[in-house]
Motif scaffolding. Sequence first.
Motif, short mmCIF file in Angstrom:
data_model
loop_
_atom_site.label_atom_id
_atom_site.label_comp_id
_atom_site.label_asym_id
_atom_site.label_seq_id
_atom_site.Cartn_x
_atom_site.Cartn_y
_atom_site.Cartn_z
N MET A 114 0.82 -1.37 -0.13
CA MET A 114 -0.08 -0.06 0.04
C MET A 114 0.68 1.30 -0.09
SD MET A 114 -3.05 0.71 2.66
CE MET A 114 -4.35 -0.61 2.15
N GLU A 115 1.90 1.09 0.67
CA GLU A 115 2.71 2.57 0.72
C GLU A 115 3.51 2.77 -0.41
OE1 GLU A 115 5.25 2.32 4.35
OE2 GLU A 115 3.41 2.65 5.78
N GLU A 118 0.90 4.28 -2.65
CA GLU A 118 0.56 5.51 -2.39
C GLU A 118 1.80 6.38 -2.80
OE1 GLU A 118 -1.76 4.70 1.79
OE2 GLU A 118 0.28 5.52 1.78
N ASP A 119 3.04 5.79 -2.65
CA ASP A 119 4.26 6.68 -2.91
C ASP A 119 4.42 7.00 -4.55
OD1 ASP A 119 5.01 6.82 -0.37
OD2 ASP A 119 6.59 5.28 -0.38
N VAL A 122 1.57 9.63 -5.15
CA VAL A 122 2.07 10.90 -4.72
C VAL A 122 2.86 11.38 -5.71
CG1 VAL A 122 3.36 12.14 -2.89
CG2 VAL A 122 1.56 10.38 -2.19
N THR A 127 -3.10 13.29 -3.94
CA THR A 127 -3.04 13.16 -2.46
C THR A 127 -3.82 11.63 -2.03
OG1 THR A 127 -5.27 14.05 -2.79
CG2 THR A 127 -3.27 15.74 -2.10
N VAL A 128 -3.43 11.65 -0.81
CA VAL A 128 -4.22 10.32 -0.45
C VAL A 128 -5.54 10.63 0.46
CG1 VAL A 128 -4.04 8.07 0.83
CG2 VAL A 128 -2.06 9.14 -0.58
#
Lengths: 332, 784
Positions: A114-115, A118-119, A122, A127-128
């Motif tokens: 997930m990270e 997200e990265d 981004v 945005t998250v």
Amino acid sequence: MIDEIDRIAADATTRAEAAATLEDWRALDVELNGKKSTLGGFKRRLGELDPDERRTVGAALNRAQEQVRAALAARRAELDAAARHAQLAAERLDLTELRPPHQAGHLHLVTQTMERLEDVFVGMGFTVAEGPEVEDDWHNFTALNLPAHHPARDMQDTFFVELGELGDVVMRTHTSPVQIRVMETEPPPIYSVMPGRVYRQETADATHLAVFHQIEGLVVDRGITFAHLAGTIDTFTKAYFGEGFSSRLRPSYFPFTEPSAEFDIQRPDGSWLELGGCGMVNPNVLRNCGLDPEEWSGFAFGFGLDRLAGMRHGVPDLREIMSVDIRFLAQF
Amino acid sequence: MKVLLSWLREFAPFDGDPEHLGELLSDLGLAVEEMQTVGEGLDGVVVARILDIRAIDGADKIRLVDVDPGDGEARQIVCGAANIAVGDTVPLATIGAVLPGGFEIARRKMRGQESAGMLCSARELGFGADHAGILQLDGALQPGTPLREALGIEPDVLYDLEVNPNRPDAMSVAGVARDLAARMGLPFTLPSPRVTRTGEPADAVATIELADPDLCGRFQARVLRNVTVGQSPQWLANRLTQLGMRPINALVDISNYVMLELGQPNHPYDLALVPGGGFRVRRGRDGEALTTLDDVERRVSVDDLLICGADDTPIGIAGVMGGASCEISASTTDVLLEMAWFRPMAISRTSRRLGLRTEASARFDKGCDPEVIDLAADRFCQLAAEICGATTAPGAVDVRGELPDRSPVRVRTARVNAVLGTDLDAPTVAGHLESIGFTTTPVGADHDVVVPSWRYDSSAEIDIIEEVARLHGYSRIAPEPLPSSRTGRLTERQLERRALRRAMVGMGLAEAMPLPFLAPGELTRCGLPDVGISLANPLVADESVLRTSLLPGLVQAVAHNATRRQLGVGLFEIGHVFRPPPADQLLPDERECLAAIRAGLDAEGAVAAWQVVADTLAVADATVVNAEVSGLHPTRSGLIVVAGEAVGELGEIDPEVLARHDIGERVAWLQVDLTRLLALPHGDRPYRLVSRFPSSDIDLAFDVADPVPVTAVEATVRTAAADLLDSLQLFDVFRGAPVGEGRRSLAFSLRLQAPDRTLTDDEVQGVRQAVIAAVEQAHDAKLR
């Protein structure tokens, strides 16, 4: 006299070199090098000599004292080195015997994936956004162009929660209700991804879970087109999977998007991975969120991430991903 | 949805590589889930007639069968099937034949008897799943005829397509062919069946009454007479079998064939059995029931639409399944044929409520074509005439109810391009739409478009734009980067969550994600209030209650590991918990919590974890207050209080809870309500000068009563020492003589320092006296 001085110096040097311990050395240092030493006594008596003699005896005396000091210093260095050696030897540790209790822990496989996702988003300027896992009918279905009795509701087996009338409250079946919450609260332009846990009332098997994770993206702005959707999917594909990967869109159906598409990822070896769904936000959805579809347009995309997490490490059965067994968790 | 290439070819001249056709279908949104070649590998399989059947001594399962394979030379075959008799016509795989799947027929001996081949079931021949016995062939076939020729089987390609809910048109062979022909620019032709009509007109025989025209948009009845209900001819049976339907009898097979071909479900009733000789279509009534064709009694409701006889007796559930009472049988001679259009939502609701999904309901609930009814009925009558010798009564009884509005929709060319990011001109847009039957009328640069009757899904401009995109080809829309550059970032809260996860990992904990659903009673077993919200339809009872705390899941995780001899496990989780909704709110009180569980450690392990959390978030003014907390060890637990609000709990898991979970270790526990904590002031880390001047240490030991918490003494010390206090350390706690019963000695080390000077002895002494006086006065304490 000079002979006597030389003899005393030679004797002192021999004794300095023979000092066995640091303690002996300190005593010798006082005896041979201090004011009360034999050579020191000669020095005090220099004044009794005539000038010529004083010069030669003085010189001899300085030489002798220098010689004794040097001998003491050398011996001191030897004793220090020996002491250090003895101490180091006494302190010897076999590092291979050590097993400290403290080790680094482990982030869950799903969190890591997930990270990473997200990265990537981004980095692409998103945005998250987040939202609740228990949702009302409006956000999970109706606002997403899935009114009551819509046959497409069958596509998502739903856990109903015993609150209000049956059907009023559900475990969210997708992360799409967060899209509605974002559009209801934030004025466009919107460039957001929404990761999170979702729920389907279907028995888990090797490739499906009842409780799993999705990430989806929403863009709402002026002048957004299907071409932008295709471009975004492609940029993401290369950013997350690598330069050798590409994507394609195939017509599909989702009530909340139109035109809708499935998107597939092609691996460098030519094989395909069916990843997720996407499409242009259906005008009804925009209207439900108070946005004028003639002014604003957008796209949405989404996919499950547990499968991606499992694939990265070769986990053969998705059900294992939810294991709480430390022997599983500590692998990643 | 399965389609055969040969059947598609009846509508348009598709040639070329079947693989390529499959790719085109996928690109049109009809994803090919499976593509297989059928009807191959039957060389050496011939029609044979059974001449004699003889028993084998000592064998009760197999018999000797003499067959005539057409060359005048009888062969002896050993066969285990029971469904054969002398005179039957059956398929014979001769020596050397290779069956689908690669099985080669060789000369064999069983029980000392030679077998010169094998009699085959349908499954062994690669069509259909029927393996009940030897495939029975039409007795009129000439022995020796190659089976493929006898059955009219050609090598063919079977596509299994995934059809989305917005493609009602693709629920038929003709509809798939229409789409594919449009994409390939080929002419598309529907069948035009010729029907001879004789006898009494249909409307003199039957009546139709539409009591609920909102649920039934059209209902047509045809009358067929002189029907002979026998077996279907082989070609028809083959096609049904290959598309996954079982041949039943010629009339039912024709009904299914028409549905598969044109997408129009229909129902033939035995006219003699239809009460009142006509139809009445109405909603069900509460308490009403009827027995459907599958011999199950179904209760209906006012939401269901029923087909009734003219006398109001229910004879079928509209769009889902016919009733058993008017079923076609071998004795049927006259047929009343139903062709109808039902409101999709109604059929979907009924089918879902009854848990009964049929080929018919799967089509009706997507939306059928109300205007294909005439063609479908003609096709039925034509096939019934050819196969069953039926005669068709002139005319039809045809009643219309409410049908979908098909007023023209304005499709703006600029809008098409604005949605798709293309640069299509108006004629191109119109061309794509015309190719699949949409009618377009130019209006300036735009078009008024009439949606064809077979596209129930399509009613708005955006629906039609999607069709343009599909026909143009998604792959031909060039990807474009997003228009403006923006800055993406995580919120403070998201960054803090990440920092917390890493801090927990730094403590050696592993992140776990237990299921958020609990068994009923699990909250109680964990010493927590039994206030969990339930699921109305859990998959299993053991996963039916929403967690109100992360505690049960993580205690169970420790127990799971302990029973596998994994002791001393340390886990953490950041997840949502769900508590009953506050008044006037529908949704639960949903919060994000962080929890750490450390088996084999006492409460100190929990305090350590909290310190790391507090440090990571820079929580100001946090205190731990001893307190009894549900689920935790009653004398080793406390609350975390920040700015006067309880934001978490810590200590050890209650030994009783541990015992119930068969955990033999002490277990440290921390749970923090992040939703609440992160809403309180935190994260402020102002610069503090690191003094260049020397510091002075004072050690003070106080004799303090046990109930006084150390945090309270510390607070007093801090206040008294004021600005000169650089740091405060509790370095020893001692109980026992000479300290009195119920008291303990607390030894603190105070480091004093000023930012701008070296402290004088007087200053240090001043602080010392002030601290002693304050602590003694505030806490019933004595300096030791």
